[in-house]
Design a protein around this motif. Structure first.
Motif, short mmCIF file in Angstrom:
data_model
loop_
_atom_site.label_atom_id
_atom_site.label_comp_id
_atom_site.label_asym_id
_atom_site.label_seq_id
_atom_site.Cartn_x
_atom_site.Cartn_y
_atom_site.Cartn_z
N GLU A 105 0.82 -1.21 0.00
CA GLU A 105 0.00 0.00 0.00
C GLU A 105 0.86 1.27 0.00
OE1 GLU A 105 0.63 -1.88 2.54
OE2 GLU A 105 0.79 -0.74 4.39
N LEU A 106 2.17 1.12 0.23
CA LEU A 106 3.05 2.29 0.28
C LEU A 106 3.42 2.77 -1.12
CD1 LEU A 106 5.58 1.32 3.11
CD2 LEU A 106 3.57 2.81 3.27
N ARG A 134 6.80 -2.49 -8.42
CA ARG A 134 5.96 -1.29 -8.46
C ARG A 134 6.58 -0.16 -7.64
NH1 ARG A 134 -0.04 -3.44 -9.53
NH2 ARG A 134 0.64 -5.06 -10.94
N ILE A 135 7.69 0.34 -8.17
CA ILE A 135 8.36 1.47 -7.52
C ILE A 135 8.70 2.51 -8.58
CG2 ILE A 135 9.36 -0.04 -5.74
CD1 ILE A 135 12.06 0.30 -7.13
N ALA A 136 8.97 3.72 -8.11
CA ALA A 136 9.42 4.79 -9.03
C ALA A 136 10.82 5.20 -8.63
CB ALA A 136 8.47 5.99 -8.95
N GLN A 219 2.10 2.37 -10.13
CA GLN A 219 1.03 1.44 -9.71
C GLN A 219 0.92 0.26 -10.66
OE1 GLN A 219 -2.69 3.58 -8.70
NE2 GLN A 219 -1.43 5.40 -8.90
N HIS A 220 1.47 0.41 -11.87
CA HIS A 220 1.36 -0.65 -12.88
C HIS A 220 2.67 -1.41 -13.07
CE1 HIS A 220 -2.45 1.18 -13.97
NE2 HIS A 220 -1.83 2.34 -13.96
N GLY A 221 3.75 -0.91 -12.53
CA GLY A 221 5.04 -1.56 -12.73
C GLY A 221 6.16 -0.57 -12.47
N PHE A 222 7.34 -0.91 -12.99
CA PHE A 222 8.53 -0.11 -12.69
C PHE A 222 8.53 1.21 -13.47
CE2 PHE A 222 12.91 1.20 -13.37
CZ PHE A 222 13.43 1.11 -12.09
N ALA A 223 8.87 2.31 -12.77
CA ALA A 223 8.95 3.62 -13.42
C ALA A 223 10.30 4.26 -13.11
CB ALA A 223 7.82 4.53 -12.91
N LEU A 224 10.83 4.95 -14.11
CA LEU A 224 12.14 5.61 -13.95
C LEU A 224 12.09 7.00 -14.58
CD1 LEU A 224 15.34 5.54 -13.48
CD2 LEU A 224 15.46 4.78 -15.84
N VAL A 225 12.57 8.00 -13.85
CA VAL A 225 12.80 9.31 -14.47
C VAL A 225 14.26 9.68 -14.23
CG1 VAL A 225 12.15 11.73 -14.65
CG2 VAL A 225 10.42 10.04 -14.02
N GLU A 226 14.97 9.89 -15.33
CA GLU A 226 16.34 10.38 -15.27
C GLU A 226 16.26 11.90 -15.36
OE1 GLU A 226 18.51 9.02 -18.67
OE2 GLU A 226 20.27 10.21 -18.20
#
Ligand SMILES: Cc1ncc(C[n+]2csc(CCOP(=O)(O)OP(=O)(O)O)c2C)c(N)n1
Ligand code: SF4
Ligand SMILES: [Mg+2]
Length: 269
Positions: A105-106, A134-136, A219-226
């Motif tokens: 839930e985090l 599921r992290i950013a 919320q849908h999977g792995f996210a990355l912002v460079e």
């Protein structure tokens, strides 16, 4: 020719026509103090500001845990009004994996530098992305190991002068840069990948949007912002020249914006 009319001189007892503002009025609510010890002209505080503002705007303050890597930006980990976990160099994606699996839930995010993520922790971020955790992840990319003196990292552009590439990075001698966003975008577990920069007001505005999108996409999977940031100290350039320097080095070969987004339906024109 007549002289222009003299401006009226107001006595100092006259109240100002608009209320005065102080720096604190502009400090985001999730930063406990605007004071920091990073170099003048450093881009990292600007990127972190965009990140905490996005967390607050999306109403994620109470649910967010930020896993910090080790670099100049780590000084801010004591400064933020959200939960922070300190990871060993490069290990933030793995620590974040444990957190989100134990407490789904985090809102789990990482803050890392380019040395931390692409040199010391490349396998961590690649495997975490491949698993679709599921992290950013947010990489503050200045192309140098800033905190330890400004040495070359895997993302240093060709020709860039650093402490150990005094004549500029040379492909034959030092290898070619690793473009992490492009690499991660090829992994199916990565649902959102973007590249921003903080060297102009327009770029900061656009980067803030990319950060918000990543926080939703996770919320849908792995996210990355460079996020490309300035390091005038490590780059051997004047503070005021650093934003333009970023345009001619990192920015020159990099397309800013969304690299991959599988969370939105394809737009057919
Ligand atoms: C395992 C390990 N190796 C090396 C270090 C030393 N170290 C601390 S900060 C740092 C540089 C980090 O560079 P980067 O991740 O690019 O962040 P920046 O300082 O540029 O923001 C290094 C090498 C460490 N703390 N732990
Ligand atoms: S060395 Fe570079 S990254 Fe570190 S605080 Fe100074 S300008 Fe920022
Ligand atoms: Mg760095």
């Amino acid at each position: 020719m007549t002289d222009p009319p003299a401006l009226p001189i107001l006595p100092t007892i006259t109240p100002p026509s608009c209320p005065a503002t102080v720096v604190h009025d502009h400090t985001p609510a999730l930063i406990n103090t605007g004071a920091h010890q990073l170099c003048p002209g450093c881009g990292e505080p600007v990127a972190l500001r965009a990140l905490v503002e996005a967390v607050a705007q999306l109403g994620l303050t109470r649910s967010s845990v930020a896993v910090f890597g080790i670099g100049c930006y780590t000084a801010f980990s004591n400064n933020l009004d959200i939960e922070v976990v300190q990871a060993l160099h490069g290990r933030a994606p793995s620590v974040a994996t444990g957190l989100v699996r134990a407490r789904p839930e985090l809102t789990v995010l990482t803050v890392q530098g380019d040395g931390d993520m692409v040199n010391e922790g490349l396998q961590e971020v690649l495997h975490t992305a491949a698993r679709g955790e599921r992290i950013a992840c947010f990489m503050l990319d200045n192309g140098v190991f800033g905190e330890t003196g400004g040495h070359m990292t895997a993302t240093t552009p060709l020709g860039q002068r650093t402490k150990n590439t005094l004549d500029g990075r040379d492909a034959a001698r030092h290898g070619l840069p690793i473009e992490l966003s492009d690499l991660v975008a090829r992994l199916d577990g990565a649902v959102y990948v973007a590249r921003g920069a903080v060297n102009s007001a327009v770029n900061v505005h656009r980067t803030s949007k990319l950060v918000r999108q990543a926080l939703r996409a996770r919320q849908h999977g792995f996210a990355l912002v460079e996020i490309l940031t300035m390091c005038p100290t490590g780059w051997f350039v004047d503070t005021t020249d650093a934003p333009a320097h970023l345009d001619t080095t990192r920015g020159a070969g990099q397309v800013l914006g969304v690299v991959k987004d599988t969370t939105r339906p394809l737009q057919v024109n």
